[in-house]
Design a protein around this motif. Structure first.
Motif, short mmCIF file in Angstrom:
data_model
loop_
_atom_site.label_atom_id
_atom_site.label_comp_id
_atom_site.label_asym_id
_atom_site.label_seq_id
_atom_site.Cartn_x
_atom_site.Cartn_y
_atom_site.Cartn_z
N ASN A 45 0.86 -1.19 0.00
CA ASN A 45 0.00 0.00 0.00
C ASN A 45 0.89 1.23 0.00
O ASN A 45 1.58 1.53 0.98
CB ASN A 45 -0.91 0.00 1.23
N LEU A 46 0.89 1.97 -1.10
CA LEU A 46 1.77 3.11 -1.24
C LEU A 46 1.27 4.33 -0.47
O LEU A 46 1.89 5.39 -0.53
CB LEU A 46 1.96 3.45 -2.72
N GLU A 47 0.15 4.18 0.25
CA GLU A 47 -0.27 5.22 1.19
C GLU A 47 0.56 5.14 2.47
O GLU A 47 0.55 6.07 3.28
CB GLU A 47 -1.75 5.04 1.55
N ASP A 48 1.28 4.04 2.66
CA ASP A 48 2.06 3.83 3.87
C ASP A 48 3.20 4.84 3.93
O ASP A 48 4.11 4.85 3.10
CB ASP A 48 2.62 2.40 3.86
N LEU A 49 3.17 5.69 4.95
CA LEU A 49 4.16 6.76 5.07
C LEU A 49 5.58 6.21 5.23
O LEU A 49 6.55 6.85 4.82
CB LEU A 49 3.82 7.67 6.25
N SER A 50 5.70 5.02 5.83
CA SER A 50 7.03 4.46 6.06
C SER A 50 7.74 4.10 4.75
O SER A 50 8.97 3.94 4.72
CB SER A 50 6.94 3.23 6.95
N LEU A 51 6.96 3.94 3.67
CA LEU A 51 7.56 3.57 2.38
C LEU A 51 7.97 4.78 1.56
O LEU A 51 8.77 4.66 0.62
CB LEU A 51 6.57 2.73 1.57
N ARG A 52 7.43 5.92 1.89
CA ARG A 52 7.60 7.07 1.00
C ARG A 52 9.06 7.50 0.87
O ARG A 52 9.53 7.78 -0.23
CB ARG A 52 6.74 8.23 1.49
N TYR A 53 9.76 7.56 1.99
CA TYR A 53 11.17 7.98 1.92
C TYR A 53 11.97 6.99 1.10
O TYR A 53 12.78 7.38 0.25
CB TYR A 53 11.75 8.09 3.34
N LEU A 54 11.74 5.70 1.32
CA LEU A 54 12.48 4.66 0.60
C LEU A 54 12.25 4.77 -0.91
O LEU A 54 13.20 4.71 -1.70
CB LEU A 54 12.05 3.28 1.09
N ILE A 55 10.99 4.95 -1.31
CA ILE A 55 10.70 5.03 -2.74
C ILE A 55 11.30 6.28 -3.36
O ILE A 55 11.87 6.26 -4.45
CB ILE A 55 9.17 4.99 -2.97
N GLN A 56 11.18 7.39 -2.66
CA GLN A 56 11.69 8.65 -3.20
C GLN A 56 13.22 8.64 -3.31
O GLN A 56 13.79 9.15 -4.27
CB GLN A 56 11.24 9.81 -2.31
N GLU A 57 13.89 8.03 -2.32
CA GLU A 57 15.35 8.05 -2.31
C GLU A 57 15.96 6.96 -3.18
O GLU A 57 17.03 7.16 -3.76
CB GLU A 57 15.85 7.89 -0.86
N ASP A 58 15.29 5.80 -3.27
CA ASP A 58 15.89 4.68 -4.00
C ASP A 58 14.80 3.83 -4.66
O ASP A 58 14.53 2.70 -4.24
CB ASP A 58 16.72 3.83 -3.04
N PRO A 59 14.18 4.35 -5.73
CA PRO A 59 13.10 3.58 -6.38
C PRO A 59 13.57 2.25 -6.96
O PRO A 59 12.84 1.27 -6.92
CB PRO A 59 12.60 4.53 -7.47
N LYS A 60 14.80 2.21 -7.49
CA LYS A 60 15.31 0.94 -8.03
C LYS A 60 15.47 -0.09 -6.93
O LYS A 60 15.10 -1.26 -7.09
CB LYS A 60 16.64 1.17 -8.74
N GLY A 61 16.03 0.34 -5.81
CA GLY A 61 16.19 -0.57 -4.68
C GLY A 61 14.86 -1.05 -4.14
O GLY A 61 14.73 -2.22 -3.74
N PHE A 62 13.87 -0.18 -4.17
CA PHE A 62 12.54 -0.56 -3.72
C PHE A 62 11.97 -1.66 -4.61
O PHE A 62 11.45 -2.68 -4.11
CB PHE A 62 11.61 0.65 -3.72
N LEU A 63 12.10 -1.52 -5.91
CA LEU A 63 11.55 -2.51 -6.83
C LEU A 63 12.32 -3.83 -6.78
O LEU A 63 11.75 -4.89 -7.05
CB LEU A 63 11.55 -1.96 -8.25
N GLU A 64 13.59 -3.77 -6.42
CA GLU A 64 14.39 -5.00 -6.32
C GLU A 64 13.87 -5.92 -5.22
O GLU A 64 14.18 -7.12 -5.21
CB GLU A 64 15.85 -4.66 -6.08
#
Length: 389
Positions: A45-64
């Motif tokens: 759920n991309l509404e999750d605030l805990s994920l936002r920093y991770l996605i913004q800073e490292d989208p490739k790492g997030f998808l891995e």
């Protein structure tokens, strides 16, 4: 869980495309459906605030983290993610990797068209359709007034909620939070007035200038507000049919709110008993029929080919639907009693058109479908374009 008709198409598309995107209004059931169809995929759920920093800073790492794909809910919160998804699915080259859902079509669709063109199938999920709710043999079909008053948002039916209370919260949370933020509306009372005036015009030819005059807003602002509501799946503009008739035709679209329950709430109808004598009952029923036919097409993955006809001499046909070489002409009457005059406009337009025509009258009746001359007569329990029998 109530089975959703769009589910079959989503599963089909997941065997053909690397990404399947499901859009629609908030609380139409997108997340529930996708989690049910793909129980083995991680749900994020991309509404999750805990994920936002991770996605913004490292989208490739997030998808891995998701080498076998995932269900990404509310993907419009991070539209830039679609660009990284494009590279990933091109590299992996496998169908059914990612399932995306998004409530805000006005943000999501532009991103899809730019980044994921040719890589994603797009399904549009509106609230429950009548067949989904009442299609089984043991379903108890409500009266027409109760049906229209309750509407079709899944949560109301799943939790047996009071429709007026649930829809008041829906307006206060979704419309005030999301729509107001997107449109940068400072004076909520203006937008609330606009919504209620818009509800009073559901089923009518859209007159943007009249709405602008009554709200004290500009023509440009009202057009933008309607566009956002339409892209969010709450409002629908039915375009006029022109054909090659060579007549002076009305060129403005008709406007519909797509959920009858929300429409009733915005019209201050807080009890189904009020509906039986309400002056706008016919327009509410017409909005219900148009919404059901739109859901039918979306659930089959078919293009939207619904129109209406009105010329400046007063001839009007509620629906003109292109289906191959055939035109379907539809008239909508909330009366439970048939009268031959109801189909006179269908006969007149049918004679003027130079194409094969099929005629359908939709009535506010519970009677089984039948034929009157060359016209199919259907009650509210059978609002469909399929051939009866």
């Amino acid at each position: 869980m109530i089975s959703r008709l769009l589910g079959k198409k989503i599963l089909q598309w997941s065997q053909e495309y690397p990404i399947v995107t499901v859009t629609g209004p908030r609380q139409s059931g997108k997340s529930t459906l996708c989690k049910y169809l793909f129980p083995d995929k991680p749900y994020v759920n991309l509404e999750d605030l805990s994920l936002r920093y991770l996605i913004q800073e490292d989208p490739k790492g997030f998808l891995e983290r998701y080498p076998e794909g995932a269900v990404f809910d509310e993907v419009q919160r991070f539209p830039a993610l679609c660009s990284y998804l494009q590279v990933l699915v091109d590299t992996l080259d496998r169908p059914g990797l990612f399932i995306l859902t998004g409530s805000s079509q006005f943000e999501l669709m532009e991103t899809l068209s730019q980044s994921l063109a040719g890589r994603t199938a797009i399904g549009r999920l509106l609230p429950f359709s009548f067949p989904e709710l009442y299609g089984s043999s043991d379903s108890e079909i409500p009266s027409l007034d109760n049906l229209l008053y309750t509407g079709f948002f899944p949560r109301i039916h799943d939790k047996k909620l009071n429709p007026t209370e649930a829809l008041s919260f829906y307006v206060a949370t979704y419309l005030e939070r999301d729509i107001r933020q997107i449109l940068h509306i400072k004076d909520w009372t203006k937008f609330d007035l606009f919504l209620r005036l818009l509800a009073g015009r559901s089923g009518q030819v859209l007159n943007v200038q009249a709405l602008a005059n009554e709200t004290g807003m500009s023509h440009h602002t009202i057009t933008g507000w309607i566009g956002v509501l339409e892209q969010s799946g709450l409002v629908y503009r039915l375009k006029p049919y022109f054909g090659n008739l060579g007549k002076r035709l009305v060129k403005s679209p008709k406007l519909y709110l797509l959920d009858s329950g929300l429409l009733c709430y915005l019209l201050s109808i807080y009890d189904p008993k009020i509906l039986s004598l309400h002056p706008l009952r016919g327009q509410i029923f017409e909005s219900f029929v148009v919404a059901e036919l739109l859901k039918e097409r979306y659930n089959q993955g078919l293009p939207n080919t619904l129109y209406y006809y009105r010329d400046q001499k007063g001839l009007e046909v509620d629906l003109v639907i292109e289906e191959g070489n055939t035109l379907i002409l539809g008239e909508i009457k909330s009366s439970a009693t048939f009268h031959p005059d109801f189909i006179s406009s269908l006969d007149i337009l049918g004679k003027a058109l130079q194409r094969p025509c099929r005629k359908i009258l939709f009535l506010g009746s519970r009677d089984p479908s039948y034929r009157f001359r060359d016209c199919e007569v259907r009650g509210y329990t059978d609002v469909s374009l399929r051939v009866a029998g």
